[in-house]
Design a protein around this motif. Structure first.
Motif, mmCIF file in Angstrom:
data_model
loop_
_atom_site.group_PDB
_atom_site.id
_atom_site.type_symbol
_atom_site.label_atom_id
_atom_site.label_comp_id
_atom_site.label_asym_id
_atom_site.label_seq_id
_atom_site.Cartn_x
_atom_site.Cartn_y
_atom_site.Cartn_z
ATOM 1 N N TYR A 84 -38.441 -2.116 31.086
ATOM 2 C CA TYR A 84 -40.088 -2.572 32.151
ATOM 3 C C TYR A 84 -40.185 -2.957 32.886
ATOM 4 C CZ TYR A 84 -44.687 -5.318 31.457
ATOM 5 O OH TYR A 84 -45.898 -5.679 31.655
ATOM 6 N N TYR A 85 -39.030 -3.585 33.984
ATOM 7 C CA TYR A 85 -39.861 -3.140 34.920
ATOM 8 C C TYR A 85 -41.021 -4.547 35.803
ATOM 9 C CZ TYR A 85 -36.377 0.954 34.865
ATOM 10 O OH TYR A 85 -35.123 1.282 35.195
ATOM 11 N N SER A 86 -40.763 -5.497 35.143
ATOM 12 C CA SER A 86 -41.955 -6.287 35.221
ATOM 13 C C SER A 86 -42.080 -6.630 36.711
ATOM 14 C CB SER A 86 -41.543 -7.717 35.077
ATOM 15 O OG SER A 86 -40.329 -8.033 34.761
ATOM 16 N N ILE A 142 -33.317 4.427 41.421
ATOM 17 C CA ILE A 142 -34.735 3.534 42.303
ATOM 18 C C ILE A 142 -35.515 3.015 41.739
ATOM 19 C CG2 ILE A 142 -35.941 6.164 41.781
ATOM 20 C CD1 ILE A 142 -35.590 3.618 45.322
ATOM 21 N N LEU A 143 -35.782 2.944 40.467
ATOM 22 C CA LEU A 143 -36.472 1.610 39.492
ATOM 23 C C LEU A 143 -36.164 0.853 40.030
ATOM 24 C CD1 LEU A 143 -37.951 4.049 37.111
ATOM 25 C CD2 LEU A 143 -38.946 3.599 38.769
ATOM 26 N N GLU A 144 -34.939 0.430 39.241
ATOM 27 C CA GLU A 144 -33.630 -0.873 39.468
ATOM 28 C C GLU A 144 -33.566 -1.207 40.588
ATOM 29 O OE1 GLU A 144 -30.090 0.273 38.212
ATOM 30 O OE2 GLU A 144 -30.850 0.675 36.216
ATOM 31 N N ASN A 171 -37.245 -2.312 41.316
ATOM 32 C CA ASN A 171 -37.871 -4.117 40.786
ATOM 33 C C ASN A 171 -36.825 -5.412 40.987
ATOM 34 O OD1 ASN A 171 -38.857 -4.773 38.018
ATOM 35 N ND2 ASN A 171 -37.072 -5.093 37.311
ATOM 36 N N THR A 172 -35.671 -4.840 41.892
ATOM 37 C CA THR A 172 -34.853 -6.129 42.619
ATOM 38 C C THR A 172 -35.464 -6.795 43.570
ATOM 39 O OG1 THR A 172 -33.035 -5.035 42.013
ATOM 40 C CG2 THR A 172 -32.970 -6.712 43.575
ATOM 41 N N TYR A 177 -35.558 1.545 50.551
ATOM 42 C CA TYR A 177 -35.332 2.256 49.379
ATOM 43 C C TYR A 177 -35.662 3.348 48.657
ATOM 44 C CZ TYR A 177 -31.088 -0.844 48.718
ATOM 45 O OH TYR A 177 -30.440 -1.702 49.385
ATOM 46 N N PHE A 178 -37.450 3.059 49.225
ATOM 47 C CA PHE A 178 -38.087 4.596 48.742
ATOM 48 C C PHE A 178 -37.980 6.122 49.728
ATOM 49 C CE2 PHE A 178 -41.574 7.425 49.957
ATOM 50 C CZ PHE A 178 -41.764 8.055 48.755
ATOM 51 N N ALA A 179 -36.804 5.901 50.882
ATOM 52 C CA ALA A 179 -36.873 6.688 51.837
ATOM 53 C C ALA A 179 -35.419 7.423 51.479
ATOM 54 C CB ALA A 179 -37.308 6.031 53.379
#
Length: 245
Positions: free
Chosen positions: A81-83, A122-124, A127-128, A136-138
């Motif tokens: 869910y990546y809250s 990247i979503l993990e 979400n951290t 991390y997006f770069a």
């Protein structure tokens, strides 16, 4: 002939369709980007309709037919869910930029296992709580560019192929790419790297994460990568998500 397929999928976008249904776009593990309809997905009793939400990682069952542009989802299970992404503006901004890249720069039914794995990763990370979303997006942006066939080379001069090491003066030209100081002579320079900025760019292209950087340098690299994609893909108008403040 239709076949029943089970695959993991990241929800990219959803919209209402008709009186009771939804259409969603997914980036799937086995087929890349697909569109699919959730019949009755807007009704209160629809379990599938509730969990088909942007960013969610699902396991979906689809009736797939190669000749059909929009597939049919028969069942779905929520895996992640990546809250933290959904509750933090900065994380949401960069996760939305990931979704934009997949929506705008990948094509339907183009399977890419590495891109699926990298997007899940990247979503993990976004979400951290203790991870810097911009950093991390770069890294993901560089990875994504390579996966769609427009690698941004950082290790050698694009013309003479000389190895570019930390501490060298490095330049960038849209037509030629990254250039050493010798090859940059008598050429239009669109971007000049500081030594610190080039070192950061090279590190972003590796698995190294424990490096020093400034937020301003990260901004410059992300902006350069945006301009790089705009130059090579004229239909790309930039990442709208990153314009939010």
């Amino acid at each position: 002939m239709s076949e029943i397929i089970k695959t993991r999928a990241i929800v990219l976008r959803k919209l209402d369709y008709g009186d009771t249904s939804k259409i969603a776009q997914f980036y799937t593990e086995d087929f890349g980007k697909i569109s699919a309809i959730i019949k009755g997905g807007r009704t209160p009793k629809s379990k599938i309709g509730l969990i088909v939400d942007t960013f969610n990682l699902l396991q979906i069952i689809i009736y797939r037919k190669e000749t059909r542009d929009v597939q049919i989802i028969s069942d779905a299970e929520l895996l992640q869910y990546y809250s933290n992404i959904k509750e933090d503006f900065e994380r949401l901004k960069y996760a939305s930029a990931v979704i934009e890249l997949l929506l705008n720069l990948t094509i339907e039914n183009d399977h890419n296992q590495r891109l699926f794995n990298g997007t899940e990763r990247i979503l993990e990370l976004l979400n951290t709580p203790d991870k810097n979303p911009k950093f991390y997006f770069a890294k993901y942006f560089l990875f994504f560019i390579k996966e769609i066939g427009y690698e941004f080379p950082v290790n050698r001069c694009s013309l003479c192929k000389k190895e570019l090491i930390n501490g060298m003066q490095v330049y960038y030209n849209y037509d030629n790419g990254i250039l050493c100081s010798e090859c940059s002579k008598d050429r239009l320079i669109h971007f000049e790297f500081t030594k610190e900025l080039f070192k950061l760019l090279k590190c972003l292209n590796t698995k190294i994460n424990n490096i020093q950087y400034t937020e301003d340098d990260l901004n410059k690299i992300i902006q350069l990568l945006e301009k790089f994609i705009k130059y090579h893909i004229q239909e790309f108008k930039g990442l709208k998500s990153l314009e939010l403040s």
